[in-house]
Design an enzyme around this catalytic site. Sequence first.
Site, PDB file in Angstrom:
ATOM      1  N   LYS B  84       0.726  -1.163   0.086  1.00 18.21           N
ATOM      2  CA  LYS B  84       0.022   0.067   0.095  1.00 18.21           C
ATOM      3  C   LYS B  84       0.871   1.424  -0.119  1.00 18.21           C
ATOM      4  O   LYS B  84       0.563   2.331  -0.856  1.00 18.21           O
ATOM      5  CB  LYS B  84      -0.887   0.042   0.958  1.00 18.21           C
ATOM      6  CG  LYS B  84      -2.040  -1.028   1.195  1.00 18.21           C
ATOM      7  CD  LYS B  84      -3.065  -0.955   2.520  1.00 18.21           C
ATOM      8  CE  LYS B  84      -2.406  -1.185   3.541  1.00 18.21           C
ATOM      9  NZ  LYS B  84      -1.773  -2.586   3.949  1.00 18.21           N
ATOM     10  N   CYS B 173     -12.428   2.183  16.523  1.00 15.26           N
ATOM     11  CA  CYS B 173     -11.029   1.712  16.452  1.00 15.26           C
ATOM     12  C   CYS B 173     -10.047   1.634  17.506  1.00 15.26           C
ATOM     13  O   CYS B 173      -9.384   0.618  17.697  1.00 15.26           O
ATOM     14  CB  CYS B 173     -10.268   2.548  15.076  1.00 15.26           C
ATOM     15  SG  CYS B 173      -8.638   2.556  14.851  1.00 15.26           S
ATOM     16  N   MET B 174      -9.763   2.467  18.323  1.00 16.30           N
ATOM     17  CA  MET B 174      -9.094   2.403  19.588  1.00 16.30           C
ATOM     18  C   MET B 174      -9.465   3.071  20.684  1.00 16.30           C
ATOM     19  O   MET B 174      -8.584   3.261  21.528  1.00 16.30           O
ATOM     20  CB  MET B 174      -7.526   3.031  19.036  1.00 16.30           C
ATOM     21  CG  MET B 174      -7.492   3.921  18.080  1.00 16.30           C
ATOM     22  SD  MET B 174      -7.248   5.425  18.580  1.00 16.30           S
ATOM     23  CE  MET B 174      -8.587   6.133  19.882  1.00 16.30           C
ATOM     24  N   MET B 358      -7.179  -4.605  16.493  1.00 15.48           N
ATOM     25  CA  MET B 358      -8.451  -4.459  16.668  1.00 15.48           C
ATOM     26  C   MET B 358      -9.135  -5.708  17.681  1.00 15.48           C
ATOM     27  O   MET B 358     -10.210  -5.613  17.930  1.00 15.48           O
ATOM     28  CB  MET B 358      -8.838  -4.481  15.412  1.00 15.48           C
ATOM     29  CG  MET B 358      -8.805  -3.012  14.676  1.00 15.48           C
ATOM     30  SD  MET B 358      -9.273  -1.804  15.563  1.00 15.48           S
ATOM     31  CE  MET B 358      -7.887  -0.877  15.689  1.00 15.48           C
ATOM     32  N   GLY B 395      -4.392   1.606  13.753  1.00 16.79           N
ATOM     33  CA  GLY B 395      -4.746   1.452  12.402  1.00 16.79           C
ATOM     34  C   GLY B 395      -4.821   2.682  11.447  1.00 16.79           C
ATOM     35  O   GLY B 395      -5.021   2.384  10.213  1.00 16.79           O
ATOM     36  N   GLN B 396      -4.841   3.887  12.062  1.00 17.38           N
ATOM     37  CA  GLN B 396      -4.996   4.924  11.212  1.00 17.38           C
ATOM     38  C   GLN B 396      -3.815   6.156  11.387  1.00 17.38           C
ATOM     39  O   GLN B 396      -3.173   5.809  12.565  1.00 17.38           O
ATOM     40  CB  GLN B 396      -6.202   5.582  11.658  1.00 17.38           C
ATOM     41  CG  GLN B 396      -7.480   4.919  11.148  1.00 17.38           C
ATOM     42  CD  GLN B 396      -8.665   5.886  11.361  1.00 17.38           C
ATOM     43  OE1 GLN B 396      -8.952   6.732  10.615  1.00 17.38           O
ATOM     44  NE2 GLN B 396      -9.417   5.860  12.630  1.00 17.38           N
TER      45      GLN B 396
END
Lengths: 226, 770
Positions: B84, B173-174, B358, B395-396
């Site tokens: 990616k 997400c967190m 996650m 994740g971000q």
Amino acid sequence: MKRYWSIAIAAALMVAAVIVIGHAIGAGERDARTPAAASIERPLPILTEAGVFERSSKGASLKDVKPGPGQPERHLPAYYARRSYPGGPPAIPHDLVDDQSMGGKSCLACHLDGGWAPKFNAFTPVTPHPELINCRSCHVHPENKSSFQPTTFQPAQTAAVPKGAIPGAPPAIPHELDMRSNCIACHGGPAAPVEIRTTHPERSNCRQCHVTGARPFAAFTREGGQ
Amino acid sequence: MNRREMLIRMAGAAAITAATELVPGVSFAAPATTDSINGLTWKKAPCRFCGTGCGLLIGISNNRAVAVKGDPASAVNKGLCCVKGYHSVLALYGADRLKTALIRKNGKLVPAPINEALDLVASKLKENIAQHGKDSVAIYGSGQWTIPDGYCASKLFKGAIGTNNVEGNARLCMASAVTGFMTTFGLDEPMGCYEDIENADVFILWGNNMAEMHPVLFSRMLERRQQSPGTLVVDLATRTTRTSMAADRSILFLPQTDLAIANAIAYELIRNNWLHSTFLQRHVSFHAGKTNIGYGLEDKFAFTDEPRTIDFAAYKKALEDYKPEKVEKLSGVPAREIRYLAGLYGDPKKRVVSFWCMGMNQHTRGTWIQNLVYNIHLLTGKIATPGNSPFSLTGQPSACGTVREVGTLTNRLPHGEVTDPHSREMAAKIWGVPVSNIAPKPTLHTVEMFRALDRGDLKFIWIQVTNPMVTMPKLKRYRDGLKKENRFVVVSDVYPTPTTDIADVVLPSAMWIEREGMFGNSERRTQHWEKMVDPPGEAMSDTWQLIEVARRMGHGKLFAYKPETHIKEIWEEYRQFHHGPAHEMASYDELRQRPGIMWPFVNGKETRWRYNPKHDPAAKPGDTHHFYGKPDQKAWIWFRPYEPPPEMPDKDYPFWLNTGRVVEHWHTGSMTRRIPVLHQAMPNAYVELHPNDAKRFNIKNGDSVRLTSRRGTILLPALIDRRGRPPEGQVFVPFFDESKLINELTLDAFCPISKQPDYKKCAVKVEKAL
């Protein structure tokens, strides 16, 4: 004869001193409860230099290896077609041997040393970075040729295959070296695209003659010169 | 083409002519133009995608991004990227980029000048505040907001408008990672850093498919194992994945039973006296909270924990319920495997890193499982020293930098909680607003925000850099809610998505390297990048959209930043909030120069291990550790029991459904699906089944399968023994595909403490579609 003995003893003492001092330096940094971390003391490789000599000893064995009759050669257009831009990680053009495995056990079985692959009727390209074994974190396998939305991305142009500055002179390297510092992987042996296959794989120190950053005909100018 | 390039080209052309005359019959390659690989300008940026925060070098030519390589100077990835990252710049060039604003007129989105759209957004905000009060409007951003985006959103909504209706998708997400840190340590974000990888002897991955989700860190871990034989990687998971293939040991457990396993490990550590007793005496206190805490399935669900201090004997006694043999029956993990894990954590010679993402965060007991894993590291004293690290991955790209540090959550301010008078005073002073503007109570967390839109309590929402019409659980209720009359939805994005489809106004955003910004990654590292190429059409950065709307609402004085220098001005204003040794941030000029800087950054020095006086300027010297986040200056061990999830497989819905990601796509795929190589490698979502289940239903690879839960039904092609393999009785579906929306099926239950939904567990039935 006596002279050789004294040289040998001196050499042995030096080796011992290096070992003792090395241990002492290492021990000073250690937490008493835990063993030392090997890699912390290991110098970081210089990424664009580290690979030049990797497997260079194999070069000699490639000297006379050429595709036989009926064995197709690879060409640059196919080589570039696998990449989104020059230097991008190539996609995997064949079915996966084992969809679930790490590359160490599957991909590298062929791509570590290369060779003729009858199943694909092709010579196997060799990876320039076999130390990285989670292959499919960068190399993906196209399931189909569909498009979600068209793209307007225009990649950097592929570099023209350079010629030497004068006839017979070694051409400079026209591409970046990150992840591709091991010359022999792509330029040596029968899997190398014809256009970029070296005529002299047995010479191991490629970059003693081939310099990086080819910028053909960029003139030297003196800063502040008259 | 500048003058220098022109001279070079002219010299080149002349030389070709000369050379051709010199050696007739030999053709010489034309000189490389500035478009060639050598004519590029390389500029640094953190990757656009996950929370790892890899340093990239972007090749720029003629105002276009044309190539990528890993930045060898970045301490994060040292020159390596994942697929990616290598293709990230292609995400700028999808043919359907949003280049103009869109306004819904007579039911259809039609192009409009951006100024008209910004006027409309401002007037709708003002109109709703006047008619329904300031709590009738909300902003919903994301962990992909740059730090200046999130800062301006918080300043506008919390400071100027005066509502705490500010949330980020990081709640999905967190949030449990945050409440885990807060309840155990009193301060958010990891104590360790990625350098723990090169110092560890054992890696235990708690429900974390790192090979696909954090591939660069995974490669770094495998390299550590290669260089230091004997290093162990243990995959503790509910599903067999690519990570399991690389691990030295793979242990499968039944969903939700990680709670019991962690307690069983603690039980074994105590039984064998594998404890670090001086560390425990000096640095740890013991606590317990409420039990049977619910699942948040009903509207306006509220929960407040009631912590009480207990002693070690009471903690030990509570663990008696978690003998390995007993936990074996619940979790499916043999008692000897639990003892093996306890042996690894308990061995004083081994340095242990626990990684999770996650699996532990999206969990109806998400806060509890974080507490329980910290317990293990605290019992053994394996924390905050090189190689001993409980490490929560994100994740971000700026979940930490923006949502957590700037505090774009209903309960947070850039420094501290909204309930804390001191934090409100600090915010009022720095923002230049009366302290009475800042509301002292949290309002709506993400799930409740979308419920309030459905109910009609909330009338206006501005969604930036995220795609909730793919990511909300129990999606149908929330989509129907947003489509109701008298709801005004503004969406800022770079491509059309299912969320822009239902918007009233769409604002085209400048993306990533089309504007200047900063992200903050999982290891407290802040990374700056400059604007490298122009955004298309009228696209405008999210920061500037917020400033334009603030000015139109009459708050121009608070947002008097200049276009050329606004990012620098915002950064220097923002970093005042973190002044002090516990969170000092680098200056703008330092951030520009270096490929990322970790906070606390004091006297030019990054802090690699917090709470460790050798490294952390905020920790009192004289001891091995100082946990300064809690009032008692200690880290808290919590007794937390196992409690079952709200929905489990039964006669009607006999399968567990687990959802997640794949290496090729990032989040909802709105960017990565527009990158041809990634789309072709993973063109659509699928359902993974165990081969025995597939056989039972006579399902072959590629067959169409109908999945149904109590909330919805979808069709998916089957994928058997390819990317991963769930155990019998479980299925897995990735969530990136907007045409195969798995969140139609998921449940909107959440952790009562963190309010983060559980996307990993609900009950479904499986049928072969004919």
